[in-house]
Design a protein around this motif. Structure first.
Motif, PDB file in Angstrom:
ATOM      1  N   LYS A   1      -3.768   3.803  -2.034  1.00 22.09           N
ATOM      2  CA  LYS A   1      -3.769   2.872  -3.197  1.00 22.09           C
ATOM      3  C   LYS A   1      -3.255   1.284  -2.418  1.00 22.09           C
ATOM      4  O   LYS A   1      -2.195   1.415  -1.899  1.00 22.09           O
ATOM      5  CB  LYS A   1      -2.852   3.007  -4.256  1.00 22.09           C
TER       6      LYS A   1
ATOM      7  N   ARG B   1      -2.392  -2.594  -3.317  1.00 21.31           N
ATOM      8  CA  ARG B   1      -2.211  -3.901  -4.405  1.00 21.31           C
ATOM      9  C   ARG B   1      -2.906  -5.017  -3.706  1.00 21.31           C
ATOM     10  O   ARG B   1      -2.553  -5.444  -2.730  1.00 21.31           O
ATOM     11  CB  ARG B   1      -0.791  -3.999  -4.537  1.00 21.31           C
TER      12      ARG B   1
ATOM     13  N   LYS C   1      -8.052   3.562  -3.937  1.00 19.50           N
ATOM     14  CA  LYS C   1      -7.710   2.861  -5.312  1.00 19.50           C
ATOM     15  C   LYS C   1      -7.100   1.591  -5.063  1.00 19.50           C
ATOM     16  O   LYS C   1      -6.236   1.497  -4.418  1.00 19.50           O
ATOM     17  CB  LYS C   1      -6.674   3.898  -6.087  1.00 19.50           C
TER      18      LYS C   1
ATOM     19  N   THR D   1      -5.008   9.734  -1.821  1.00 14.92           N
ATOM     20  CA  THR D   1      -5.378   8.402  -2.370  1.00 14.92           C
ATOM     21  C   THR D   1      -4.763   7.182  -1.532  1.00 14.92           C
ATOM     22  O   THR D   1      -3.598   7.259  -1.700  1.00 14.92           O
ATOM     23  CB  THR D   1      -5.528   8.201  -3.639  1.00 14.92           C
TER      24      THR D   1
ATOM     25  N   TYR E   1       0.855  -1.316  -0.004  1.00 14.76           N
ATOM     26  CA  TYR E   1       0.017  -0.130  -0.015  1.00 14.76           C
ATOM     27  C   TYR E   1       0.865   1.391   0.049  1.00 14.76           C
ATOM     28  O   TYR E   1       1.992   1.218   0.362  1.00 14.76           O
ATOM     29  CB  TYR E   1      -1.003  -0.036   1.095  1.00 14.76           C
TER      30      TYR E   1
ATOM     31  N   GLU F   1     -14.434   0.475  -4.597  1.00 12.23           N
ATOM     32  CA  GLU F   1     -14.032   1.717  -4.394  1.00 12.23           C
ATOM     33  C   GLU F   1     -15.153   2.770  -4.395  1.00 12.23           C
ATOM     34  O   GLU F   1     -15.086   3.681  -3.697  1.00 12.23           O
ATOM     35  CB  GLU F   1     -13.147   2.183  -5.276  1.00 12.23           C
TER      36      GLU F   1
ATOM     37  N   GLU G   1      -5.823  -1.713  -6.771  1.00  9.14           N
ATOM     38  CA  GLU G   1      -4.849  -1.930  -8.056  1.00  9.14           C
ATOM     39  C   GLU G   1      -4.613  -3.590  -7.859  1.00  9.14           C
ATOM     40  O   GLU G   1      -3.870  -4.256  -7.061  1.00  9.14           O
ATOM     41  CB  GLU G   1      -3.550  -1.546  -8.145  1.00  9.14           C
TER      42      GLU G   1
END
Length: 426
Positions: free
Chosen positions: A225, A227, A288, A223, A211, A261, A290
Protein backbone atom coordinates in the motif's frame (compact mmCIF):
# COMPACT_ATOMS: atom_id res chain seq x y z
CA UNK A 1 -4.88 -40.97 34.75
CA UNK A 2 -1.40 -40.14 35.99
CA UNK A 3 -1.36 -37.63 38.83
CA UNK A 4 0.90 -34.62 38.76
CA UNK A 5 2.43 -32.54 41.53
CA UNK A 6 2.46 -28.78 40.93
CA UNK A 7 5.80 -28.44 42.71
CA UNK A 8 7.38 -30.04 39.62
CA UNK A 9 6.41 -26.99 37.56
CA UNK A 10 8.33 -24.37 39.54
CA UNK A 11 10.17 -21.90 37.27
CA UNK A 12 9.26 -23.93 34.18
CA UNK A 13 6.54 -21.76 32.70
CA UNK A 14 6.00 -18.17 31.74
CA UNK A 15 2.75 -16.46 30.92
CA UNK A 16 1.92 -12.82 30.29
CA UNK A 17 -1.01 -10.59 29.48
CA UNK A 18 -2.17 -10.74 25.87
CA UNK A 19 -0.54 -7.84 23.92
CA UNK A 20 -2.06 -6.06 20.95
CA UNK A 21 -2.02 -8.23 17.75
CA UNK A 22 0.76 -6.14 16.13
CA UNK A 23 2.97 -6.74 19.17
CA UNK A 24 2.40 -10.50 19.39
CA UNK A 25 5.70 -12.30 20.06
CA UNK A 26 6.39 -15.83 18.91
CA UNK A 27 5.25 -17.96 21.82
CA UNK A 28 2.30 -18.83 23.95
CA UNK A 29 0.32 -16.01 25.44
CA UNK A 30 -2.67 -16.48 27.67
CA UNK A 31 -5.11 -14.33 29.52
CA UNK A 32 -6.38 -15.38 32.91
CA UNK A 33 -9.92 -15.87 34.10
CA UNK A 34 -11.21 -14.56 37.38
CA UNK A 35 -14.45 -13.88 39.13
CA UNK A 36 -14.64 -10.62 37.19
CA UNK A 37 -13.85 -12.10 33.78
CA UNK A 38 -15.62 -15.45 34.08
CA UNK A 39 -18.97 -15.37 32.39
CA UNK A 40 -20.21 -18.69 33.70
CA UNK A 41 -23.02 -18.93 36.25
CA UNK A 42 -22.52 -20.02 39.83
CA UNK A 43 -24.89 -22.81 40.73
CA UNK A 44 -25.67 -24.36 44.12
CA UNK A 45 -27.69 -27.29 45.31
CA UNK A 46 -30.70 -26.54 47.44
CA UNK A 47 -30.13 -26.79 51.17
CA UNK A 48 -32.47 -27.93 53.89
CA UNK A 49 -34.46 -25.26 55.65
CA UNK A 50 -35.41 -24.89 59.26
CA UNK A 51 -32.31 -26.56 60.64
CA UNK A 52 -28.91 -25.46 61.74
CA UNK A 53 -27.15 -27.34 58.95
CA UNK A 54 -25.40 -26.09 55.77
CA UNK A 55 -27.44 -22.92 55.74
CA UNK A 56 -30.30 -21.89 53.53
CA UNK A 57 -28.29 -19.37 51.40
CA UNK A 58 -25.96 -22.02 49.93
CA UNK A 59 -23.39 -19.29 49.30
CA UNK A 60 -20.44 -21.29 47.95
CA UNK A 61 -18.50 -19.75 45.02
CA UNK A 62 -15.49 -20.56 42.84
CA UNK A 63 -13.12 -18.69 40.53
CA UNK A 64 -10.77 -20.10 37.88
CA UNK A 65 -7.50 -18.72 36.50
CA UNK A 66 -4.35 -19.66 34.57
CA UNK A 67 -1.00 -18.95 36.17
CA UNK A 68 1.53 -19.78 33.46
CA UNK A 69 2.13 -21.72 30.27
CA UNK A 70 4.27 -22.55 27.28
CA UNK A 71 3.91 -23.93 23.76
CA UNK A 72 6.27 -25.92 21.59
CA UNK A 73 6.16 -24.33 18.09
CA UNK A 74 7.37 -27.53 16.41
CA UNK A 75 4.95 -30.03 17.99
CA UNK A 76 2.13 -27.72 19.12
CA UNK A 77 2.12 -29.26 22.60
CA UNK A 78 1.02 -26.97 25.41
CA UNK A 79 1.10 -27.07 29.19
CA UNK A 80 -0.81 -24.42 31.13
CA UNK A 81 -1.18 -24.65 34.91
CA UNK A 82 -4.68 -23.68 36.04
CA UNK A 83 -6.05 -23.18 39.52
CA UNK A 84 -9.38 -22.71 41.20
CA UNK A 85 -10.19 -20.83 44.37
CA UNK A 86 -13.32 -21.76 46.28
CA UNK A 87 -15.28 -19.93 48.93
CA UNK A 88 -16.93 -22.42 51.27
CA UNK A 89 -20.63 -22.26 52.13
CA UNK A 90 -21.97 -21.41 55.53
CA UNK A 91 -22.15 -24.41 57.89
CA UNK A 92 -24.02 -24.32 61.18
CA UNK A 93 -23.39 -26.11 64.44
CA UNK A 94 -25.04 -29.29 63.24
CA UNK A 95 -22.72 -29.95 60.28
CA UNK A 96 -18.98 -30.38 59.97
CA UNK A 97 -17.80 -29.17 56.53
CA UNK A 98 -15.50 -31.43 54.48
CA UNK A 99 -12.74 -30.26 52.12
CA UNK A 100 -14.17 -29.51 48.64
CA UNK A 101 -13.88 -31.83 45.68
CA UNK A 102 -12.63 -29.97 42.56
CA UNK A 103 -13.31 -30.93 38.96
CA UNK A 104 -11.98 -29.34 35.74
CA UNK A 105 -12.94 -29.83 32.11
CA UNK A 106 -12.51 -28.31 28.63
CA UNK A 107 -15.76 -26.94 27.22
CA UNK A 108 -14.70 -25.78 23.76
CA UNK A 109 -11.63 -24.94 21.65
CA UNK A 110 -11.83 -22.44 18.80
CA UNK A 111 -9.08 -21.03 16.57
CA UNK A 112 -8.45 -18.02 14.36
CA UNK A 113 -5.60 -16.42 12.43
CA UNK A 114 -6.32 -13.23 14.38
CA UNK A 115 -6.58 -12.59 18.11
CA UNK A 116 -9.82 -10.77 17.34
CA UNK A 117 -11.44 -13.61 15.38
CA UNK A 118 -13.53 -14.67 13.59
CA UNK A 119 -13.33 -17.97 15.47
CA UNK A 120 -13.97 -21.45 14.15
CA UNK A 121 -13.92 -24.93 15.63
CA UNK A 122 -10.33 -26.01 16.23
CA UNK A 123 -8.55 -29.26 15.64
CA UNK A 124 -6.94 -29.97 19.02
CA UNK A 125 -6.59 -32.64 21.68
CA UNK A 126 -6.60 -31.16 25.17
CA UNK A 127 -7.09 -32.72 28.57
CA UNK A 128 -6.74 -31.65 32.18
CA UNK A 129 -4.44 -33.49 34.58
CA UNK A 130 -5.38 -33.03 38.28
CA UNK A 131 -2.73 -32.25 40.87
CA UNK A 132 -2.71 -34.93 43.56
CA UNK A 133 -1.04 -32.70 46.12
CA UNK A 134 -3.25 -29.65 45.55
CA UNK A 135 -6.73 -30.62 44.37
CA UNK A 136 -7.61 -27.02 43.46
CA UNK A 137 -4.83 -27.03 40.86
CA UNK A 138 -4.43 -28.87 37.55
CA UNK A 139 -2.49 -28.83 34.29
CA UNK A 140 -4.12 -28.16 30.92
CA UNK A 141 -2.13 -30.17 28.41
CA UNK A 142 -2.36 -31.47 24.87
CA UNK A 143 -1.75 -30.38 21.31
CA UNK A 144 -2.81 -27.39 19.22
CA UNK A 145 -2.54 -28.89 15.76
CA UNK A 146 -2.07 -25.82 13.54
CA UNK A 147 0.70 -23.27 13.92
CA UNK A 148 0.40 -19.57 13.24
CA UNK A 149 -3.01 -19.45 14.90
CA UNK A 150 -4.65 -18.14 18.03
CA UNK A 151 -6.68 -20.53 20.18
CA UNK A 152 -9.62 -19.62 22.38
CA UNK A 153 -9.91 -22.29 25.07
CA UNK A 154 -13.00 -22.32 27.29
CA UNK A 155 -12.48 -24.06 30.59
CA UNK A 156 -14.83 -24.86 33.43
CA UNK A 157 -14.33 -25.84 37.05
CA UNK A 158 -16.55 -26.89 39.91
CA UNK A 159 -16.13 -27.31 43.63
CA UNK A 160 -18.45 -29.40 45.79
CA UNK A 161 -18.56 -29.12 49.55
CA UNK A 162 -20.18 -31.92 51.53
CA UNK A 163 -20.72 -32.12 55.28
CA UNK A 164 -21.23 -34.68 58.00
CA UNK A 165 -23.44 -34.35 61.03
CA UNK A 166 -21.58 -33.01 63.99
CA UNK A 167 -21.66 -34.37 67.52
CA UNK A 168 -23.81 -31.46 68.63
CA UNK A 169 -27.43 -31.97 69.61
CA UNK A 170 -29.30 -31.31 66.36
CA UNK A 171 -32.64 -33.02 66.76
CA UNK A 172 -34.37 -30.65 64.36
CA UNK A 173 -31.91 -31.20 61.46
CA UNK A 174 -32.71 -34.02 59.10
CA UNK A 175 -29.23 -34.08 57.58
CA UNK A 176 -26.42 -32.08 56.03
CA UNK A 177 -26.67 -31.18 52.34
CA UNK A 178 -23.90 -30.34 49.85
CA UNK A 179 -23.09 -27.17 47.95
CA UNK A 180 -21.68 -27.08 44.39
CA UNK A 181 -20.35 -24.00 42.64
CA UNK A 182 -19.39 -23.87 38.95
CA UNK A 183 -17.66 -21.25 36.82
CA UNK A 184 -15.83 -20.98 33.50
CA UNK A 185 -13.13 -18.83 31.95
CA UNK A 186 -11.51 -18.35 28.52
CA UNK A 187 -7.80 -18.50 27.70
CA UNK A 188 -6.26 -17.08 24.53
CA UNK A 189 -3.22 -19.10 23.46
CA UNK A 190 -0.99 -18.60 20.41
CA UNK A 191 0.95 -21.35 18.71
CA UNK A 192 3.73 -19.95 16.51
CA UNK A 193 4.65 -21.52 13.21
CA UNK A 194 7.50 -24.03 13.29
CA UNK A 195 10.88 -22.51 12.51
CA UNK A 196 11.19 -21.85 8.79
CA UNK A 197 7.49 -22.08 7.97
CA UNK A 198 7.26 -18.56 6.55
CA UNK A 199 10.58 -18.42 4.69
CA UNK A 200 8.89 -17.98 1.32
CA UNK A 201 6.82 -15.07 2.64
CA UNK A 202 9.60 -12.57 3.16
CA UNK A 203 7.70 -9.30 3.22
CA UNK A 204 6.86 -7.95 6.66
CA UNK A 205 4.78 -5.02 7.90
CA UNK A 206 6.74 -1.75 7.97
CA UNK A 207 6.04 1.29 10.09
CA UNK A 208 6.38 3.98 7.45
CA UNK A 209 4.04 6.90 6.69
CA UNK A 210 4.40 6.49 2.91
CA UNK A 211 4.18 2.75 2.32
CA UNK A 212 3.45 -0.45 4.19
CA UNK A 213 3.06 -4.15 3.51
CA UNK A 214 -0.24 -5.74 4.49
CA UNK A 215 -0.35 -9.53 4.78
CA UNK A 216 -4.00 -10.60 4.68
CA UNK A 217 -4.38 -14.25 5.66
CA UNK A 218 -8.14 -14.11 5.07
CA UNK A 219 -7.78 -13.03 1.43
CA UNK A 220 -4.41 -14.82 1.07
CA UNK A 221 -2.88 -11.64 -0.33
CA UNK A 222 0.25 -9.60 0.25
CA UNK A 223 -0.45 -5.97 -0.63
CA UNK A 224 1.98 -3.10 -0.98
CA UNK A 225 0.00 0.00 0.00
CA UNK A 226 1.46 3.34 -1.12
CA UNK A 227 0.19 6.75 -0.03
CA UNK A 228 0.25 9.23 -2.93
CA UNK A 229 -0.51 12.94 -3.30
CA UNK A 230 -0.98 14.29 -6.84
CA UNK A 231 0.23 17.85 -7.48
CA UNK A 232 -1.07 19.44 -10.70
CA UNK A 233 1.07 21.85 -12.77
CA UNK A 234 0.62 23.93 -15.94
CA UNK A 235 4.10 23.87 -17.49
CA UNK A 236 5.54 26.07 -20.24
CA UNK A 237 5.45 24.85 -23.85
CA UNK A 238 6.48 26.36 -27.18
CA UNK A 239 2.96 25.62 -28.38
CA UNK A 240 0.63 26.19 -25.43
CA UNK A 241 -1.81 23.48 -24.41
CA UNK A 242 -4.96 23.76 -22.27
CA UNK A 243 -4.37 24.19 -18.54
CA UNK A 244 -5.84 22.00 -15.86
CA UNK A 245 -9.44 22.59 -14.93
CA UNK A 246 -11.13 21.36 -11.79
CA UNK A 247 -13.11 18.84 -13.84
CA UNK A 248 -10.02 17.45 -15.58
CA UNK A 249 -8.19 17.20 -12.26
CA UNK A 250 -11.01 15.19 -10.68
CA UNK A 251 -11.21 12.90 -13.71
CA UNK A 252 -7.49 12.24 -13.58
CA UNK A 253 -7.60 11.53 -9.85
CA UNK A 254 -10.49 9.11 -10.29
CA UNK A 255 -8.57 7.12 -12.91
CA UNK A 256 -5.02 7.21 -11.59
CA UNK A 257 -5.14 4.61 -8.81
CA UNK A 258 -7.26 2.03 -10.61
CA UNK A 259 -5.29 2.34 -13.88
CA UNK A 260 -1.93 1.75 -12.21
CA UNK A 261 -3.27 -0.98 -9.90
CA UNK A 262 -4.83 -2.82 -12.84
CA UNK A 263 -1.53 -2.70 -14.70
CA UNK A 264 0.08 -4.64 -11.84
CA UNK A 265 -2.78 -7.17 -11.48
CA UNK A 266 -1.09 -10.54 -11.95
CA UNK A 267 -1.31 -14.33 -11.80
CA UNK A 268 1.84 -14.78 -9.72
CA UNK A 269 1.79 -16.23 -6.23
CA UNK A 270 4.09 -16.29 -3.25
CA UNK A 271 4.11 -19.96 -2.28
CA UNK A 272 3.94 -21.07 1.36
CA UNK A 273 5.82 -24.36 1.79
CA UNK A 274 4.25 -25.41 5.12
CA UNK A 275 0.55 -25.63 4.30
CA UNK A 276 -0.20 -27.32 7.65
CA UNK A 277 1.09 -24.35 9.59
CA UNK A 278 0.60 -21.34 7.37
CA UNK A 279 -3.00 -20.15 6.91
CA UNK A 280 -2.62 -19.87 3.12
CA UNK A 281 -0.93 -22.17 0.66
CA UNK A 282 -0.02 -19.12 -1.45
CA UNK A 283 -0.34 -15.35 -1.36
CA UNK A 284 -1.42 -13.07 -4.21
CA UNK A 285 0.90 -10.04 -4.57
CA UNK A 286 -1.11 -6.84 -5.04
CA UNK A 287 -0.61 -3.08 -5.28
CA UNK A 288 -2.91 -0.56 -3.62
CA UNK A 289 -2.60 3.21 -4.13
CA UNK A 290 -4.14 5.40 -1.46
CA UNK A 291 -4.67 8.96 -2.68
CA UNK A 292 -4.44 11.56 0.06
CA UNK A 293 -3.87 15.25 0.66
CA UNK A 294 -1.59 14.63 3.65
CA UNK A 295 2.06 15.57 3.47
CA UNK A 296 3.08 12.05 4.57
CA UNK A 297 2.85 10.66 1.05
CA UNK A 298 4.98 10.28 -2.05
CA UNK A 299 4.37 13.38 -4.16
CA UNK A 300 3.82 13.10 -7.91
CA UNK A 301 3.68 16.07 -10.25
CA UNK A 302 1.06 15.83 -13.03
CA UNK A 303 1.64 18.20 -15.97
CA UNK A 304 -1.23 19.41 -18.13
CA UNK A 305 -1.10 18.54 -21.84
CA UNK A 306 0.31 15.64 -23.81
CA UNK A 307 3.59 16.87 -25.34
CA UNK A 308 7.00 17.38 -23.78
CA UNK A 309 7.21 20.46 -21.62
CA UNK A 310 9.68 22.91 -20.17
CA UNK A 311 9.77 23.22 -16.41
CA UNK A 312 12.13 24.85 -13.97
CA UNK A 313 13.93 22.14 -12.00
CA UNK A 314 16.32 23.14 -9.25
CA UNK A 315 16.52 26.60 -10.79
CA UNK A 316 17.24 25.43 -14.36
CA UNK A 317 14.72 25.18 -17.18
CA UNK A 318 14.62 21.66 -18.60
CA UNK A 319 12.65 19.94 -21.35
CA UNK A 320 10.96 16.91 -19.86
CA UNK A 321 8.49 14.16 -20.60
CA UNK A 322 7.89 11.51 -17.88
CA UNK A 323 10.45 10.86 -15.16
CA UNK A 324 11.06 9.35 -11.71
CA UNK A 325 13.62 10.15 -9.03
CA UNK A 326 14.42 7.46 -6.48
CA UNK A 327 11.72 5.24 -5.03
CA UNK A 328 9.50 4.97 -1.99
CA UNK A 329 12.30 2.96 -0.35
CA UNK A 330 14.98 5.55 -1.15
CA UNK A 331 13.29 8.89 -1.75
CA UNK A 332 14.95 11.50 -3.96
CA UNK A 333 13.17 14.75 -4.79
CA UNK A 334 13.61 17.78 -7.00
CA UNK A 335 12.51 21.39 -6.79
CA UNK A 336 9.95 22.57 -9.34
CA UNK A 337 9.03 26.14 -10.18
CA UNK A 338 10.48 29.54 -9.29
CA UNK A 339 12.51 29.39 -6.09
CA UNK A 340 11.82 25.65 -5.92
CA UNK A 341 8.26 26.29 -4.78
CA UNK A 342 7.75 22.52 -4.77
CA UNK A 343 10.90 20.77 -3.55
CA UNK A 344 9.45 17.38 -2.75
CA UNK A 345 8.34 15.96 -6.10
CA UNK A 346 9.61 12.44 -6.81
CA UNK A 347 7.92 11.73 -10.15
CA UNK A 348 6.56 13.75 -13.07
CA UNK A 349 3.83 12.60 -15.50
CA UNK A 350 1.98 14.18 -18.39
CA UNK A 351 -1.81 14.40 -18.51
CA UNK A 352 -1.80 11.67 -21.18
CA UNK A 353 0.15 9.21 -18.98
CA UNK A 354 -2.93 7.08 -18.17
CA UNK A 355 -3.54 6.29 -21.84
CA UNK A 356 -1.85 3.52 -23.80
CA UNK A 357 0.70 5.20 -26.02
CA UNK A 358 3.94 4.31 -27.78
CA UNK A 359 6.64 5.14 -25.24
CA UNK A 360 9.22 6.23 -27.78
CA UNK A 361 10.07 6.04 -31.46
CA UNK A 362 12.88 3.45 -31.72
CA UNK A 363 14.05 2.18 -35.11
CA UNK A 364 11.73 -0.21 -36.92
CA UNK A 365 14.29 -2.97 -36.33
CA UNK A 366 14.06 -2.56 -32.55
CA UNK A 367 11.93 -5.02 -30.55
CA UNK A 368 10.42 -1.93 -28.86
CA UNK A 369 9.09 -0.57 -32.14
CA UNK A 370 5.36 0.36 -32.01
CA UNK A 371 4.77 -1.28 -28.58
CA UNK A 372 2.12 0.51 -26.52
CA UNK A 373 2.37 1.21 -22.82
CA UNK A 374 0.63 3.06 -20.00
CA UNK A 375 3.43 5.39 -19.00
CA UNK A 376 2.08 6.06 -15.50
CA UNK A 377 2.29 2.35 -14.66
CA UNK A 378 5.89 2.12 -15.94
CA UNK A 379 6.99 5.16 -13.96
CA UNK A 380 5.17 3.95 -10.85
CA UNK A 381 7.15 0.73 -11.20
CA UNK A 382 10.30 2.81 -10.76
CA UNK A 383 8.68 4.47 -7.77
CA UNK A 384 8.27 1.09 -6.04
CA UNK A 385 11.86 0.11 -6.75
CA UNK A 386 11.76 -1.61 -10.16
CA UNK A 387 14.42 -0.98 -12.82
CA UNK A 388 14.70 -1.31 -16.59
CA UNK A 389 15.56 -4.86 -17.70
CA UNK A 390 18.96 -3.77 -19.00
CA UNK A 391 20.09 -3.34 -15.40
CA UNK A 392 20.10 -7.15 -15.11
CA UNK A 393 22.56 -7.55 -17.99
CA UNK A 394 26.27 -8.25 -17.50
CA UNK A 395 27.66 -5.70 -17.93
CA UNK A 396 24.62 -3.54 -17.18
CA UNK A 397 23.23 -1.36 -19.94
CA UNK A 398 23.55 2.38 -19.75
CA UNK A 399 20.47 3.58 -17.85
CA UNK A 400 17.83 4.96 -20.22
CA UNK A 401 19.58 3.69 -23.36
CA UNK A 402 17.81 1.69 -26.06
CA UNK A 403 19.67 -1.43 -24.88
CA UNK A 404 18.30 -0.81 -21.39
CA UNK A 405 14.77 -1.24 -22.78
CA UNK A 406 15.39 -3.87 -25.47
CA UNK A 407 16.60 -6.44 -22.93
CA UNK A 408 12.91 -7.34 -22.38
CA UNK A 409 10.90 -5.25 -24.83
CA UNK A 410 7.40 -6.48 -23.88
CA UNK A 411 7.88 -6.05 -20.14
CA UNK A 412 6.17 -3.27 -18.21
CA UNK A 413 9.54 -1.98 -17.05
CA UNK A 414 10.62 -1.79 -20.66
CA UNK A 415 8.34 -0.74 -23.53
CA UNK A 416 5.25 -2.92 -23.07
CA UNK A 417 2.70 -4.01 -20.47
CA UNK A 418 3.66 -7.61 -19.66
CA UNK A 419 4.43 -8.49 -16.05
CA UNK A 420 7.41 -10.49 -14.89
CA UNK A 421 8.01 -12.66 -11.84
CA UNK A 422 10.90 -10.49 -10.71
CA UNK A 423 8.56 -7.49 -10.33
CA UNK A 424 7.00 -9.24 -7.33
CA UNK A 425 10.16 -10.61 -5.74
CA UNK A 426 11.03 -7.29 -4.15
Amino acid sequence: MKEMNMSDLTNKYHISVMPEPDEMPMGLQSGSGSAASSSGSIESSSGSSGCDGMGVEQDCTITLSASGGNADPDTGSIEIPISAAGSAPTAGDCCDLNEPDYSFWVIEVLSSISAEGPWESADSSLSILPDAASPQQALLQGTLNKGGRFYQIRLSASATWSAEESDNDCENCSGCDSCTAETETTLIAYRPCPSGCDKTVTVTPKLNPIYRWVIDDNACAVTLKVRVILIFFNPTREIPEPDWTSTKIENYKSMFASTVEDAFANNYAIIADDIICCPCTSYQPMLKIELTNDEDAIQIGIMSGVSNYVIEINGVNESKRDWTRGSIFNIETIGIGPNNDRSDISMGLKESSLEKTIKSTPPSTSPCHNIEQIIAAHEFGHLIGLEHPGQDLTPVAEPGSLADYEADADGLMSCGMSLRKKYFEK
